[in-house]
Design an enzyme around this catalytic site. Structure first.
Site, PDB file in Angstrom:
ATOM      1  N   LYS A 190      15.893  18.683  10.100  1.00  0.00           N
ATOM      2  CA  LYS A 190      16.822  19.161  11.118  1.00  0.00           C
ATOM      3  C   LYS A 190      16.065  19.782  12.289  1.00  0.00           C
ATOM      4  O   LYS A 190      16.370  19.531  13.466  1.00  0.00           O
ATOM      5  CB  LYS A 190      17.791  20.189  10.510  1.00  0.00           C
ATOM      6  CG  LYS A 190      18.828  19.544   9.590  1.00  0.00           C
ATOM      7  CD  LYS A 190      19.653  20.584   8.857  1.00  0.00           C
ATOM      8  CE  LYS A 190      20.715  19.904   8.000  1.00  0.00           C
ATOM      9  NZ  LYS A 190      21.459  20.848   7.159  1.00  0.00           N
ATOM     10  N   SER A 200      26.720  22.722   5.768  1.00  0.00           N
ATOM     11  CA  SER A 200      25.568  23.272   6.468  1.00  0.00           C
ATOM     12  C   SER A 200      25.846  23.494   7.957  1.00  0.00           C
ATOM     13  O   SER A 200      25.024  24.081   8.653  1.00  0.00           O
ATOM     14  CB  SER A 200      24.351  22.357   6.304  1.00  0.00           C
ATOM     15  OG  SER A 200      24.553  21.149   7.001  1.00  0.00           O
TER      16      SER A 200
END
Lengths: 244, 782
Positions: B680, B637
């Protein structure tokens, strides 16, 4: 409760095999009447003397093998039997909470003794000459009270029958009451039949106790009772006590 | 929620959890409806989905058509006591049979001694004894007379008999005997020999007579006993005349009772206490007891048994031992039922994880399913440690459905590793982790919440409370379009909210109660999250949230600690130099990078070579690293962030540090979705908010992740107020444009990037690297 009893000792022979049911009956009486359990040993020197006759042999049971009559072996076997019987008596006395003693030199009885004998069932004792204490003394012991225990007693029951003229101040009643108060048995007091015969006694017991059956019959004292005690014990398969 | 009109969850009809698991529900109903062998069910799903309770409820509510319910008892096998016999009885008949047998024994304990004590019995017994006595008496009387007639006597010794001479009717004195003449001695010797022979013969007849007597007594005993026993057994046969399978056993009892009547006669007369003791272990009469191991109600439903501790003993049953007079003993009464016995005729639910971790349990269950009968196996015997008497109870036929439940990986591991697994568990009931979010599913979830609150005796939720819970339920999936089915989490939340509501004197659980509970849950678990943020704010972990820098970008990762997840920014840097076309993943070099991360970095090489090195060789030496990372790095990611850092370094164009980046990239430069997008974003937001929101800060996320956004209210408000931004990106060029404030640039018709764009700068730098390498090679004569 009955008054004090004259008996002090409950005597058993140590030189004979002691069946367990005889030991239990002796223990019941000793515990209930507070008697000292005493083992006595009869004199068997005559038997040992016979070993000097060289041609005599011994048929040993149960193997039915013949062996020379050996003094040392007879002595050893007699000693072992005596020790085993003494141990059983001592254990029974401990279990009943009464004292215990052994007298190897004196097998005489007195009026303060109750001597306990096991009736033979099949064996030839009654027809063979022997030195056994039970045969020698047995019913002939006029000085002491005797208890004759059958070789194969009837099914254990909790019933005691006393053959007595009176419900109080009678030796049979007195012993019976003490016994049942200690063991929890039932006591039935029956008037003696006339005449005092085995047949009459058996008829009386059957009529009065049916469907139950006694484990002990206490007869009134006297020679008459002693003469019929053994037959009564054999035919009823019940123990029979004759007071002194 | 628009589909459902209600004020509180009390107004809603509760719904089973399985309503939300339609696929699993159908599979279970199918499995339960197929009676063929092997169609047992494996229910797979996450442990937090509360499979056992859902299964239990469904299976209990299912109709029990065609199930053969039975009571099971073990009885003594009189012929082979070490092999107790099992008997199946109609449901509800086991205990009455046990009661009847015990009563029979108690009755016989009273009647048999009385019968054998009776005058009638004793008279016949005495007659037998008298007959025997008479026979022996005749034998020995004759012998005695004969001995006396020949001048000898038979004398008893301690161990037998001897025959001795008589002298004047008395046993001879040995001294006298020695003086007898030889002829007389010889005469005596012959007489002794003759009597010895006859005595031996007579004594040998005694055992035969004894045997005859014994047989006569036994016959009398049998006749007497049969009278009482026969009446009792016949009564029992009448009571259970509808059970032909019992007849054989009752006849065996009759025979054994007759044979062992002495067991009753040896018992003392007594009261009820002594009678109760007859069934104590070790008592001779316990052989006639009935061990009811399974007892069902005659009109009860099929059993549904859940075995939480599936040891081999708990599943198959066991044979216990007790210490008796210094030895470990056992018998048929010590057989204890296992869960399979109790569930026989119904369903058993077993946790697959627990089953597999119990020694020998899984193979034992497979053996049972293969044999279709329950054989009690002793663990000590299996491992060879047994040193005590063991029983071999007769197996009991198995007719039940086994439902295993467990995590999905267990199902797939078993399917891969155990060839027998699919033979025994042909039906997979796969429970969902989540539901598609829709008005219908929200309504379903609201009813489910109502049911959870009701079952757990919690306050009902009002409409706002349900809404807040649904938001949380969606957030648990990390996807705004889904609703989590992890009921355990949901109940935990409602339970905590109920407490909050109680402290606030709310009769209903409201939105604020739910939010307080969520905040409290996070607070309790947030020590490490706060510590991590503190490190950044104190500049001990260096994360810039403003300015620009070449070859440096803020990557975003998620840390998940025991169910508590939080976003964590990481500084990613790249350095470049002329080289052989290799991008060094420093994480991998030091073995801190996982395979997926390494894969992501290798994809970058493919992208750069494919886009920028078509005409010149890749003369690039680059290195990538997660700065201040001292643990493992896994996942791809961060590959967009890494690519941006790399291109920034190549192009010597600085990147904005007020933007956090997350997303994976493929070899074409397309950005792909990642997990944990909400955490996040919130992680970077928290850092920016703590330092002061500037309005320029924000996060770049994959465009395909936008649908999953379920952000905290403070983040949503900051975005709405223009203080923070969430930028979607579809490809790396969009990311570069935002991070560099420059156009990324596209190749024009002649294949070149227009000057002044990021890509052109990259191409130009790579060309310089290639020229430098070429010059270096020329100078070295290659």
């Amino acid at each position: 409760m009955a008054g004090p009893l004259q008996y002090r000792r409950l005597v058993l022979e140590t030189g004979e095999r002691l069946p367990l049911h005889t030991l239990r009956m002796a223990g019941d009486l000793a515990g209930a009447l507070g008697l000292n359990m005493v083992g006595v040993s009869s004199d068997d020197s005559n038997l040992l003397e016979l070993t000097r006759v060289a041609l005599l042999r011994e048929l040993r049971l149960p193997g039915h093998d013949w062996q020379p009559l050996d003094a040392q072996r007879l002595l050893t076997e007699r000693t072992l039997l005596t020790e085993q019987t003494k141990r059983l008596i001592a254990e029974e006395a401990t279990a009943r909470g009464v004292s215990c003693a052994f007298d190897d030199n004196n097998d005489s009885l007195s009026a303060s003794d109750i001597a306990v004998f096991t009736r033979p069932f099949w064996d030839a004792q009654r027809f063979l000459i022997e030195a056994a204490w039970s045969s020698r003394v047995g019913c002939n012991s006029t000085g002491s009270a005797i208890v004759l225990v059958p070789s194969a007693p009837a099914q254990a029951s909790r019933l005691v029958a006393a053959i007595a003229e009176a419900e109080e101040d009678d030796p049979a009643t007195s012993i019976g009451m003490r016994l049942v108060s200690a063991t929890g048995d039932d006591l039935v007091i029956l008037r003696p039949p006339a005449p005092m015969s085995v047949a009459n006694l058996i008829r009386l017991l059957e009529q009065r106790l049916r469907p139950r059956r006694e484990r002990l019959v206490i007869l009134p004292p006297g020679t008459e009772a002693r003469q019929i005690a053994a037959e009564l014990a054999d035919r009823r398969n019940s123990s029979v006590l004759v007071p002194s | 929620m628009s589909k459902l009109a209600f004020q509180t969850t009390r107004d809603l009809v509760p719904v089973s959890l399985l309503t939300a698991h339609r696929r699993a529900d159908e599979a279970i109903r199918f499995g339960m409806g197929v009676s063929a062998r092997g169609f047992n069910i494996f229910a797979s799903g996450p442990s937090m989905a509360r499979l056992p309770s859902a299964l239990r409820r469904l299976l209990t509510e299912m109709p029990s058509e065609g199930k053969a319910l039975a009571d099971w008892v073990y009885v003594n096998n009189f012929a082979e006591p070490h092999r107790p016999a099992s008997l199946a009885l109609p449901p509800g008949r086991g205990v009455p049979l046990q009661r009847s047998m015990r009563k029979l024994i108690e009755d016989l304990r009273a009647t048999l001694p009385a019968l054998f004590e009776s005058e009638d019995y004793q008279r016949r017994r005495s007659a037998i004894d008298e007959s025997f006595r008479g026979k022996t008496q005749a034998v020995f009387e004759a012998l005695s007379k004969k001995a006396a007639s020949v001048g000898v006597a038979i004398v008893r010794t301690p161990m037998g008999f001897t025959v001795t001479p008589l002298d004047k009717g008395e046993i001879v004195d040995p001294d006298v005997f020695s003086k007898w003449p030889v002829a007389k001695k010889e005469e005596v010797r012959q007489a002794i020999a003759k009597i010895e022979a006859e005595m031996e013969q007579s004594l040998q007849a005694i055992p035969r007579l004894q045997k005859e007597r014994g047989e006569a007594v036994r016959a009398l005993d049998n006749e007497t006993a049969n009278f009482a026993i026969g009446q009792e057994i016949d009564e029992l046969r009448r009571l259970f005349s509808d059970l032909p399978q019992l007849i054989e056993y009752l006849e065996a009892v009759r025979a054994d009772l007759t044979q062992h009547v002495q067991l009753f006669l040896a018992q003392p007369e007594g009261g009820s206490q002594e009678r109760l003791d007859a069934m104590q272990l070790g008592h001779p009469l316990e052989r006639y007891d009935i061990n009811v191991i399974v007892s069902n109600k005659s009109d009860g439903p099929s059993p549904v048994v859940e075995e939480l501790n599936p040891t081999i003993g708990n599943l198959l049953g066991r044979v216990e031992h007790v210490s008796f007079q210094g030895a470990l003993i056992t018998n048929f009464r010590m057989i204890k039922a296992g869960a399979l016995h109790r569930a026989n005729g119904g369903t058993i639910i077993i946790d697959a994880g627990s089953l597999l971790t119990e020694p020998f349990a899984w193979p034992a269950l497979k053996r049972v399913l293969t044999r279709q009968e329950i054989v009690i196996e002793d663990l000590a015997h299996i491992v060879g440690f047994a040193s005590t008497a063991m029983l071999e109870p007769q197996p009991i036929p198995l007719r039940l459905k086994v439902v295993l439940f467990g995590e999905r990986w267990i199902y797939y591991a078993l399917a891969r590793l155990d060839p027998e697994f699919r033979k025994h568990f042909k039906v997979l009931a796969d429970f969902e982790d989540e539901l598609d979010r829709s008005p219908e599913s929200e309504a379903l979830m609201a009813r489910l919440l109502g049911g959870i609150a009701k079952d757990a005796d919690l306050r009902p939720l009002n409409r706002s409370g349900v809404e807040a819970t649904l938001e949380r339920v969606a957030r648990l999936t990390d996807d705004a379009a889904k609703l989590s089915l992890l009921v355990e989490h949901i109940q935990d939340l409602i339970t905590e909210a109920d407490r909050v509501a109680a402290e606030a004197n709310h009769e209903l659980i409201r939105r604020e109660d739910i939010e307080s509970a969520i905040a409290a849950q996070r607070h309790r678990a947030a020590r490490l999250e706060e510590h991590s943020r503190d490190m950044i704010l104190r500049n001990l972990a260096m994360i810039a949230s403003d300015g620009t820098r070449i070859g440096q970008v803020n990557g975003l990762s998620v840390i998940d600690l025991a169910g508590h997840s939080f976003g964590h920014p990481s500084r990613i840097t790249a350095r470049v130099a002329p080289g052989g076309g290799k991008i060094v993943d420093i994480e991998r070099e030091v073995e801190l990078g996982g395979p997926l991360h390494s894969k992501g970095v290798l994809i970058l090489s493919g992208f750069i070579a494919g886009r920028y090195a078509q005409d010149v060789p890749m003369s690039l030496q680059a290195s990538l690293v997660f700065e201040q990372s001292y643990g493992g790095v896994e996942g791809d990611s961060a590959s967009v962030a890494e690519l941006c850092a790399l291109l920034s370094a190549l192009a010597s164009i600085p990147l904005r540090q007020d933007i956090g980046v997350t997303g994976s990239v493929n070899q074409h430069g397309d950005v792909q979705p990642i997990g944990g997008v909400n955490e996040k974003i919130e992680g970077f937001f928290d850092i920016c908010a703590a330092r002061g929101l500037t309005g320029r800060q924000g996060v770049l996320i994959p465009d395909s992740n936008v649908q999953q956004l379920m952000l905290r209210q403070d983040v949503v408000r900051a975005c709405a107020d223009g203080k923070f931004s969430v930028y979607p990106m579809r490809n790396v060029d969009e990311a570069l444009s935002l991070l560099t404030n420059m156009k990324a640039g596209e190749r024009n018709s002649d294949g070149h990037y227009p000057p002044g764009c990021v890509n052109a700068a990259v191409v130009e730098r790579l060309a310089k690297f290639a020229a430098a390498r070429k010059a270096l090679a020329a100078s070295q004569g290659r």
